[in-house]
Scaffold this active site. Sequence first.
Site, PDB file in Angstrom:
ATOM      1  N   ASP A 293       0.869  -1.183   0.000  1.00 41.79           N
ATOM      2  CA  ASP A 293       0.000   0.000   0.000  1.00 41.79           C
ATOM      3  C   ASP A 293       0.901   1.226   0.000  1.00 41.79           C
ATOM      4  O   ASP A 293       1.506   1.565   1.019  1.00 41.79           O
ATOM      5  CB  ASP A 293      -0.907   0.000   1.237  1.00 41.79           C
ATOM      6  CG  ASP A 293      -1.824   1.219   1.270  1.00 41.79           C
ATOM      7  OD1 ASP A 293      -1.694   2.091   0.370  1.00 41.79           O
ATOM      8  OD2 ASP A 293      -2.662   1.297   2.175  1.00 41.79           O
TER       9      ASP A 293
ATOM     10  N   TYR B 203      -9.016  15.704  -8.307  1.00 44.58           N
ATOM     11  CA  TYR B 203      -8.216  14.919  -9.261  1.00 44.58           C
ATOM     12  C   TYR B 203      -7.269  15.832 -10.039  1.00 44.58           C
ATOM     13  O   TYR B 203      -6.058  15.558 -10.139  1.00 44.58           O
ATOM     14  CB  TYR B 203      -9.142  14.175 -10.226  1.00 44.58           C
ATOM     15  CG  TYR B 203      -8.413  13.464 -11.348  1.00 44.58           C
ATOM     16  CD1 TYR B 203      -7.726  12.274 -11.118  1.00 44.58           C
ATOM     17  CD2 TYR B 203      -8.403  13.989 -12.650  1.00 44.58           C
ATOM     18  CE1 TYR B 203      -7.053  11.620 -12.148  1.00 44.58           C
ATOM     19  CE2 TYR B 203      -7.738  13.350 -13.673  1.00 44.58           C
ATOM     20  CZ  TYR B 203      -7.064  12.163 -13.423  1.00 44.58           C
ATOM     21  OH  TYR B 203      -6.392  11.517 -14.442  1.00 44.58           O
TER      22      TYR B 203
ATOM     23  N   PRO C  34     -11.106  -0.826 -20.185  1.00 44.01           N
ATOM     24  CA  PRO C  34     -12.458  -1.380 -20.029  1.00 44.01           C
ATOM     25  C   PRO C  34     -13.346  -0.473 -19.174  1.00 44.01           C
ATOM     26  O   PRO C  34     -14.542  -0.321 -19.448  1.00 44.01           O
ATOM     27  CB  PRO C  34     -12.221  -2.722 -19.335  1.00 44.01           C
ATOM     28  CG  PRO C  34     -10.801  -3.074 -19.633  1.00 44.01           C
ATOM     29  CD  PRO C  34     -10.054  -1.785 -19.794  1.00 44.01           C
TER      30      PRO C  34
END
Length: 236
Positions: free
Chosen positions: A61, A154, A190
């Site tokens: 992590d 973002y 995808p």
Amino acid sequence: MGQFKDQVAVVTGAAGNLGRALCTALLGQGAKVAMLDISPERLDEVTEALPGGDWDTFPVDLLSAGEAERVIDAVKARFGRIDILANVAGGFAMGPPLHETDDDTWDRMLDLNLRSVFHCCRAAVPVMLTQGAGTIVNVSARAALNAKGRMGPYCASKAGVIALTESLAQEHKEQGIRVNCILPGTVDTPENRAAMPDQDHSKWVPPAALADVMLFLASDAARCVTGAAVPVYGRS
Ligand SMILES: NC(=O)c1ccc[n+]([C@@H]2O[C@H](COP(=O)([O-])OP(=O)(O)OC[C@H]3O[C@@H](n4cnc5c(N)ncnc54)[C@H](OP(=O)(O)O)[C@@H]3O)[C@@H](O)[C@H]2O)c1
């Protein structure tokens, strides 16, 4: 072929769309690849489809500074050196306008897209300094330069990646370490196809095309390039 023979590359986000493509491209050019990602299961799935070559997986992590340091030590112990660090791990979130954005969303974007890069660079740069050589390729986004509404955290996090790239490049330009980043447009994944089924997917950027640019930036052909933010937009 084999332009990275005997070089060791660390790829974060290696189980994701771009990470997988980059690991495949690096292995195809003879690099030894340390594949870092948060999910051991997804790393196992991805490695089943890899071509041959010298690779290893390192579940981690990257939001934990201690884990990032531990994993860089583990890569050094396994492969002996680190020539390339590709900071690919990251993520995206849209949401409400900024005045309605909660702290969790802000923290998540800044942590995932910027703190993870900070942690990995901080851990890997001393290895590169000892070697007197190394190259780092970060992944920002077009949205860093061309920010849109409802994605402030973002966009801010990816703008931070450019700033960090330029700052690191300045710090180490006399020490054999180059630092650059790419700015992907919409990537043909995808997830994006599912979210935007009506768009012209042929205009998007295939992960393999991004990997090619990252390989260039990591290669000796880019030996005079540092501090760059390279747009890779396709026709998106
Ligand atoms: N896709 C686009 O259109 C696009 C556009 C511009 C820029 N980018 C940037 O390109 C990069 C790659 O995108 P992608 O589409 O390949 O993303 P992706 O498929 O989601 O891959 C990112 C990988 O990073 C992993 N990860 C998340 N948090 C982590 C942590 N704390 N520690 C270690 N690994 C962690 C993810 O695991 P989980 O899936 O389990 O979270 C995932 O496997 C990202 O930095 C992204 O922001 C993407």
